[in-house]
Design a protein around this motif. Structure first.
Motif, PDB file in Angstrom:
ATOM      1  N   ARG A  48       0.835  -1.197   0.000  1.00  0.00           N
ATOM      2  CA  ARG A  48       0.000   0.000   0.000  1.00  0.00           C
ATOM      3  C   ARG A  48       0.872   1.250   0.000  1.00  0.00           C
ATOM      4  NH1 ARG A  48      -4.653  -1.135   4.227  1.00  0.00           N
ATOM      5  NH2 ARG A  48      -5.757   0.346   2.927  1.00  0.00           N
ATOM      6  N   THR A  49       0.328   2.349  -0.494  1.00  0.00           N
ATOM      7  CA  THR A  49       1.143   3.556  -0.642  1.00  0.00           C
ATOM      8  C   THR A  49       0.636   4.766   0.129  1.00  0.00           C
ATOM      9  OG1 THR A  49      -0.074   4.241  -2.625  1.00  0.00           O
ATOM     10  CG2 THR A  49       1.886   2.852  -2.955  1.00  0.00           C
ATOM     11  N   ASP A 102      -0.621  10.170   0.186  1.00  0.00           N
ATOM     12  CA  ASP A 102      -0.550   9.094  -0.790  1.00  0.00           C
ATOM     13  C   ASP A 102       0.682   9.274  -1.659  1.00  0.00           C
ATOM     14  OD1 ASP A 102      -1.068   7.791  -3.513  1.00  0.00           O
ATOM     15  OD2 ASP A 102      -2.646   6.935  -2.250  1.00  0.00           O
ATOM     16  N   LYS A 103       1.544   8.286  -1.655  1.00  0.00           N
ATOM     17  CA  LYS A 103       2.811   8.360  -2.390  1.00  0.00           C
ATOM     18  C   LYS A 103       2.588   8.657  -3.869  1.00  0.00           C
ATOM     19  CE  LYS A 103       6.808   5.567  -3.569  1.00  0.00           C
ATOM     20  NZ  LYS A 103       7.404   4.247  -3.489  1.00  0.00           N
ATOM     21  N   GLU A 104       1.649   7.955  -4.489  1.00  0.00           N
ATOM     22  CA  GLU A 104       1.411   8.128  -5.924  1.00  0.00           C
ATOM     23  C   GLU A 104       0.798   9.492  -6.226  1.00  0.00           C
ATOM     24  OE1 GLU A 104       2.725   5.818  -7.766  1.00  0.00           O
ATOM     25  OE2 GLU A 104       3.128   4.542  -6.035  1.00  0.00           O
ATOM     26  N   GLU A 105      -0.326   9.811  -5.577  1.00  0.00           N
ATOM     27  CA  GLU A 105      -1.032  11.057  -5.864  1.00  0.00           C
ATOM     28  C   GLU A 105      -0.252  12.290  -5.411  1.00  0.00           C
ATOM     29  OE1 GLU A 105      -4.972  11.029  -4.275  1.00  0.00           O
ATOM     30  OE2 GLU A 105      -5.392   9.028  -5.086  1.00  0.00           O
ATOM     31  N   ALA A 126       2.971  12.613  -4.670  1.00  0.00           N
ATOM     32  CA  ALA A 126       4.260  12.771  -5.351  1.00  0.00           C
ATOM     33  C   ALA A 126       4.055  13.468  -6.689  1.00  0.00           C
ATOM     34  CB  ALA A 126       4.931  11.413  -5.547  1.00  0.00           C
ATOM     35  N   ALA A 127       2.982  13.111  -7.397  1.00  0.00           N
ATOM     36  CA  ALA A 127       2.693  13.756  -8.679  1.00  0.00           C
ATOM     37  C   ALA A 127       2.370  15.236  -8.472  1.00  0.00           C
ATOM     38  CB  ALA A 127       1.540  13.045  -9.375  1.00  0.00           C
TER      39      ALA A 127
END
Length: 196
Positions: free
Chosen positions: A157-158, A172-175, A177-178
């Motif tokens: 999980r991120t 959230d690493k994905e959201e 970070a973007a």
């Protein structure tokens, strides 16, 4: 001639409220510290976990010595660090003790496992670390516990749970970070060009 030594009491210039207010600006990851074995278990929500060393793997956690988990950690010399995911706010709240739940009752509603030390580790945690106490430094109301990591269980999980300004915040690493890349990369390029 002998100098005169006097003990002068100095009043603190920083009030507890001012200090708390300043510390609310510091974002902290939310973890549940678990302690005890078998039926005698307890746990608490903290935002005071920090890595100490990679070799050997070790960490530091600040624990209020009035907490129900403290006697179990002091006696058994082992504890678990369960780093919570963004959707585990209910678990974080349950382990604060605000609802009156104590001991093993705090563990209901979630799946737990054990590793070498025997302390409960949260199955769905972002990461769960099984630790043994290496050293305890007692200061004021708290103990600084240095723990040697015996085992690590990580998930894929991120999204992590953080605490900032008295509120739970999802990271959230994905959201995130973007989003951060969109904001910071252009300024980074401008700064880098200025250095050439």
């Amino acid at each position: 001639m002998n100098p005169v030594v006097r003990n002068v009491a100095i009043e603190p210039v920083v009030s507890a409220g001012e200090f708390r207010g300043a510390m609310r600006h510091l974002t902290g990851g939310v973890s549940v510290i678990t302690a005890g074995r078998g039926a005698e278990i307890s746990g608490m929500t903290v935002s005071s976990v920090s890595s100490l060393s990679v070799d050997p793997p070790s960490l530091i956690v600040g624990i209020n010595r009035a907490a129900s988990s403290w006697p179990l950690i002091a006696r058994h010399r082992v504890f678990g660090v369960n780093i919570l995911t963004a959707d585990q706010v209910e678990i974080a709240e349950r382990f604060t003790g605000k609802d009156g739940l104590k001991g093993a009752a705090r563990f209901t509603g979630a799946e737990w496992t054990t590793r070498a030390s025997g302390v409960p580790l949260l199955v769905d945690a972002l990461a769960a670390l099984d630790c043994e106490v290496e050293e305890v430094i007692e200061r004021y109301s708290h103990a600084i516990v240095i723990g040697r990591v015996l085992d690590v269980v990580s998930s894929q999980r991120t999204a992590a749970l953080a605490y900032w300004h008295g509120e739970y915040v999802a990271i959230d690493k994905e959201e995130d970070a973007a989003r951060l890349a969109e904001v910071s990369l252009p300024s980074r390029h401008v700064h880098a060009r200025g250095l050439r």
